[in-house]
Design an enzyme around this catalytic site. Structure first.
Site, mmCIF file in Angstrom:
data_model
loop_
_atom_site.group_PDB
_atom_site.id
_atom_site.type_symbol
_atom_site.label_atom_id
_atom_site.label_comp_id
_atom_site.label_asym_id
_atom_site.label_seq_id
_atom_site.Cartn_x
_atom_site.Cartn_y
_atom_site.Cartn_z
ATOM 1 N N ASP A 170 0.762 -1.323 -0.028
ATOM 2 C CA ASP A 170 0.134 0.056 0.086
ATOM 3 C C ASP A 170 1.016 1.253 -0.065
ATOM 4 O O ASP A 170 1.794 1.392 0.521
ATOM 5 C CB ASP A 170 -0.981 0.039 1.058
ATOM 6 C CG ASP A 170 -2.131 0.700 1.044
ATOM 7 O OD1 ASP A 170 -2.310 1.368 0.156
ATOM 8 O OD2 ASP A 170 -2.904 0.738 2.095
ATOM 9 N N HIS B 9 2.689 3.519 -9.109
ATOM 10 C CA HIS B 9 2.684 1.907 -9.312
ATOM 11 C C HIS B 9 3.870 1.586 -10.124
ATOM 12 O O HIS B 9 4.390 0.433 -9.677
ATOM 13 C CB HIS B 9 1.213 1.791 -10.117
ATOM 14 C CG HIS B 9 0.177 2.132 -9.501
ATOM 15 N ND1 HIS B 9 -0.059 1.745 -8.090
ATOM 16 C CD2 HIS B 9 -1.052 2.804 -9.704
ATOM 17 C CE1 HIS B 9 -1.231 2.198 -7.598
ATOM 18 N NE2 HIS B 9 -1.888 2.852 -8.549
ATOM 19 N N LEU C 252 12.484 -19.670 -4.894
ATOM 20 C CA LEU C 252 11.295 -18.794 -4.507
ATOM 21 C C LEU C 252 10.041 -19.338 -5.020
ATOM 22 O O LEU C 252 9.896 -19.075 -6.374
ATOM 23 C CB LEU C 252 11.387 -17.178 -4.713
ATOM 24 C CG LEU C 252 10.344 -16.287 -3.927
ATOM 25 C CD1 LEU C 252 10.482 -16.506 -2.517
ATOM 26 C CD2 LEU C 252 10.620 -14.925 -4.261
HETATM 27 C C1 FPP Z 1 -2.085 0.220 -3.362
HETATM 28 O O1 FPP Z 1 -1.543 1.565 -3.364
HETATM 29 C C2 FPP Z 1 -1.478 -0.611 -4.535
HETATM 30 C C3 FPP Z 1 -2.186 -1.130 -5.408
HETATM 31 C C4 FPP Z 1 -3.499 -1.020 -5.436
HETATM 32 C C5 FPP Z 1 -1.326 -1.817 -6.712
HETATM 33 C C6 FPP Z 1 -0.130 -2.564 -6.408
HETATM 34 C C7 FPP Z 1 0.544 -2.860 -7.503
HETATM 35 C C8 FPP Z 1 1.739 -2.908 -7.928
HETATM 36 C C9 FPP Z 1 2.883 -2.316 -6.734
HETATM 37 C C10 FPP Z 1 2.502 -3.100 -9.134
HETATM 38 C C11 FPP Z 1 2.097 -4.297 -9.890
HETATM 39 C C12 FPP Z 1 2.980 -5.426 -9.352
HETATM 40 C C13 FPP Z 1 3.595 -6.233 -10.311
HETATM 41 C C14 FPP Z 1 3.885 -7.474 -10.024
HETATM 42 C C15 FPP Z 1 4.091 -5.742 -11.470
HETATM 43 P P1 FPP Z 1 -2.616 2.650 -3.338
HETATM 44 O O2 FPP Z 1 -2.594 2.967 -4.814
HETATM 45 O O3 FPP Z 1 -4.003 2.303 -2.898
HETATM 46 O O4 FPP Z 1 -1.915 3.917 -2.660
HETATM 47 P P2 FPP Z 1 -2.301 5.049 -1.845
HETATM 48 O O5 FPP Z 1 -3.246 4.462 -0.711
HETATM 49 O O6 FPP Z 1 -1.294 5.855 -1.336
HETATM 50 O O7 FPP Z 1 -3.292 5.861 -2.583
#
Ligand code: FPP
Length: 240
Positions: A19, A36, A130
């Site tokens: 997150d 992201h 892994l």
């Molecule tokens: C939450 O942060 C994150 C997500 C919903 C997406 C997670 C995806 C990735 C890290 C990249 C994809 C993975 C791979 C394997 C390539 P948020 O956007 O909710 O953050 P915020 O709460 O600060 O808005």
């Protein structure tokens, strides 16, 4: 307290709710999508660190069943990141001797992503380092619901009697069949909730919450989480 991974008990399975990508980007005056992208880089780094530390299973929450409600541009970008990651999967798998498995409901994903998932799982199936699970269009409730439906079909077909349904029957019907439950769950960015992640599997998992935003999570932060894990006394409902 131990300062090196080698002095610590290493959790066999770590699950991560990544997150804080959006906030990481906002702090830098960048669009959420840049967060992201940085988050995806952090994923690659953490696979390497987890593998070097001796972690056997790593499961990350990349896209939830609820994330479709984000703006279309963000959803498309996340799907493109996953596409790119999966296209590069052979290189990624080789690097960390990594067996990649995708959990979640694939049916709602675009056909090309579904194909890439199949190719990735096939290409990495013989790696022995892994075990890396990526949750895409994953929701814990949805996973349990799909498992119940599968078992219902088996009952209907006369393959199993209702009274013979056990915890193992359910576990074998989940997307994570064959994967041990996580020992440690990490959630970054200060939020302290499960957000529908691995609801069944986290029954006896230790939880670690930290304020670090996901793109900043690296080796040092992983060591902190493992150090925390080493302070826990796991009793599984019993006494010691
Ligand atoms: C939450 O942060 C994150 C997500 C919903 C997406 C997670 C995806 C990735 C890290 C990249 C994809 C993975 C791979 C394997 C390539 P948020 O956007 O909710 O953050 P915020 O709460 O600060 O808005």
């Amino acid at each position: 307290m131990a300062e090196k991974l080698t002095d610590l008990v290493i959790p066999q399975h770590i699950a991560i709710i990544m997150d804080g990508n959006g906030r990481w980007a906002k702090k830098r005056g960048l669009p959420r999508t840049a967060g992201h992208r940085a988050g995806a880089k952090a994923v690659e780094k953490i696979c390497e660190e987890a593998y070097n530390a001796g972690v056997k299973y790593l499961t990350i929450y990349a896209f939830s069943t609820e994330n479709w409600s984000r703006p279309a541009e963000e959803v498309n970008m996340l799907m493109n990141l996953l596409r790119d990651y999966l296209s590069d999967s052979l290189t990624n798998a080789k690097k960390n001797n990594m067996k990649i498995r995708v959990i979640g409901d694939r049916n709602a994903l675009s056909p090309d992503i579904r194909d890439r998932i199949i190719e990735t799982e096939e290409a990495s199936k013989d790696y022995t380092g892994l075990n890396f699970q990526i949750a895409i269009n994953y929701g814990g409730q949805d996973e349990i619901l799909r498992a119940v439906k599968k078992i219902g079909e088996r009952v209907k077909a006369g393959d199993i009697l209702p009274e013979d349904i056990s915890v193992k029957t359910i576990e074998d019907s989940l997307d994570t069949a064959g994967i041990p439950a996580p020992d440690l769950l990490i959630r970054t960015s200060g939020e302290q909730r499960l957000s529908n992640f691995l609801l069944w599997q986290l029954s006896y998992t230790e939880f670690y919450f930290c304020d670090t935003l996901w793109p900043d999570f690296g080796k040092k932060q992983l060591l902190e989480a493992i150090k925390y894990y080493n302070t826990r006394d796991r009793r599984y409902g019993g006494v010691k």
